[in-house]
Design an enzyme around this catalytic site. Structure first.
Site, short mmCIF file in Angstrom:
data_model
loop_
_atom_site.label_atom_id
_atom_site.label_comp_id
_atom_site.label_asym_id
_atom_site.label_seq_id
_atom_site.Cartn_x
_atom_site.Cartn_y
_atom_site.Cartn_z
N SER A 147 -0.69 -2.30 66.49
CA SER A 147 0.12 -2.92 65.43
C SER A 147 0.44 -1.87 64.36
O SER A 147 -0.17 -0.81 64.33
CB SER A 147 -0.71 -4.05 64.79
OG SER A 147 -0.20 -4.43 63.53
N TYR A 160 -7.28 -8.62 60.46
CA TYR A 160 -6.34 -8.21 61.53
C TYR A 160 -6.21 -6.69 61.54
O TYR A 160 -6.27 -6.05 62.60
CB TYR A 160 -5.00 -8.88 61.26
CG TYR A 160 -3.91 -8.65 62.28
CD1 TYR A 160 -2.95 -7.66 62.08
CD2 TYR A 160 -3.81 -9.43 63.42
CE1 TYR A 160 -1.92 -7.47 63.00
CE2 TYR A 160 -2.78 -9.25 64.34
CZ TYR A 160 -1.83 -8.27 64.11
OH TYR A 160 -0.81 -8.06 65.03
C1 GCO Z 1 1.95 -9.45 59.22
C2 GCO Z 1 2.61 -9.43 60.58
C3 GCO Z 1 2.14 -8.22 61.36
C4 GCO Z 1 2.98 -8.08 62.61
C5 GCO Z 1 2.61 -6.88 63.44
C6 GCO Z 1 3.03 -5.62 62.76
O1 GCO Z 1 1.52 -10.51 58.77
O2 GCO Z 1 1.91 -8.36 58.61
O3 GCO Z 1 2.34 -10.62 61.30
O4 GCO Z 1 0.79 -8.37 61.64
O5 GCO Z 1 2.83 -9.22 63.41
O6 GCO Z 1 1.25 -6.87 63.73
O7 GCO Z 1 2.75 -4.55 63.64
#
Ligand code: GCO
EC number: 1.1.1.127
Length: 264
Positions: A147, A160
């Site tokens: 990501s 995340y």
């Molecule tokens: C967020 C997005 C990101 C994208 C992706 C970016 O909330 O910033 O959902 O997480 O989905 O991962 O690379």
């Protein structure tokens, strides 16, 4: 023998979380290029069946298996079933993932742990049970879906980012340990794409939507089909000497510090 370096015809590709979104887009790209797709989901059999129907409408060979990627027993059983019923898994795309957008100080520990479990621990679990067979066959391709948050932080997505940052390093460590078995492990790092996962922050007029359009040199949200090329490259002979690398498909986000909103 095909001289096409990007040939994936006849390969079996397991793509976790491939009933929708980016997983489905990458699986569709591989399927249209001739691979057999193992579709995985954990929400409902109906969702898997609907996805299979969509793949088959485009002439893609797709078989569905419902299992929870964080449950090692289910993963072990599913991999054995897939390899017995369909054939050896040549390509594994660890795509299944969740996101919880909560500021760290407000986040419950259980929620933080759930994100880490699904986004970081499950690629380890699934890879462990798929790669042990690839080692026997002395070949295989593993692609971890990273990501922008493998490289950058952002308010409210701390768990995340921790998972995706860890997944980048896990990709490098898998490459380190498995390259000698002719198994290439790499990552794909999607930028901001138009999917259900980003829908809440992409609606017209949402400040984040305007921010991303400005922050992305290509000045648009990505189309999930833009990921198919990177998936085919990292699944084919063309990447047989590429190890531990994350291919960012991000419209240029990581290439730039960004620009003032009033600048073109
Ligand atoms: C967020 C997005 C990101 C994208 C992706 C970016 O909330 O910033 O959902 O997480 O989905 O991962 O690379």
């Amino acid at each position: 023998m095909s001289t096409n370096l990007f040939d994936v015809k006849g390969k079996v590709a397991l793509v976790t979380g491939s009933t929708h979104g980016l997983g489905m887009a990458m699986a569709r790209g591989l399927g249209l290029a001739g691979a057999t797709i193992i579709v995985n989901g954990n929400s409902s059999q109906a969702k898997i069946d609907a996805a299979i129907a969509d793949y088959q409408k485009e002439g893609i060979k797709a078989v569905g298996y419902k299992f929870n990627v964080v449950d090692e027993e289910q993963v072990k059983e599913a991999v054995a079933k897939i390899e017995a019923e369909v054939g050896p898994i040549d390509i594994l795309i660890n795509n299944a993932g969740i996101i919880k957008r909560t500021p760290l100080l407000e986040m419950e520990v259980a929620d933080f742990r759930e994100v880490i479990d699904i986004d970081l621990v499950s690629p380890f679990i699934v890879s462990k049970h798929v790669v042990k067979n690839m080692v026997q066959r002395k070949q295989g391709k593993v692609i971890n879906i990273c990501s922008m948050m493998s490289e950058l932080g952002r308010n409210s997505v701390g768990a995340y980012a921790a998972a995706k940052g860890g997944l980048k390093m896990l990709t490098q460590n898998m490459a380190t340990e498995w390259a000698k078995h002719n198994i290439q492990v790499n990552g794909i790092g999607p930028g901001y794409f138009a999917t259900s996962q980003t829908e809440p922050i992409r609606v017209e007029g949402h400040p984040f939507n305007d921010f991303i359009i400005n922050r992305t040199p290509a000045a648009k949200w990505g189309d999930p089909n833009d990921l198919a090329g990177a998936a085919i490259f990292l699944s084919s002979k063309a990447s047989d000497f590429v190890n531990g690398h994350v291919v960012y498909v991000d419209g240029g986000i990581l290439a730039t510090i960004g620009k003032p909103s009033n600048e073109n």
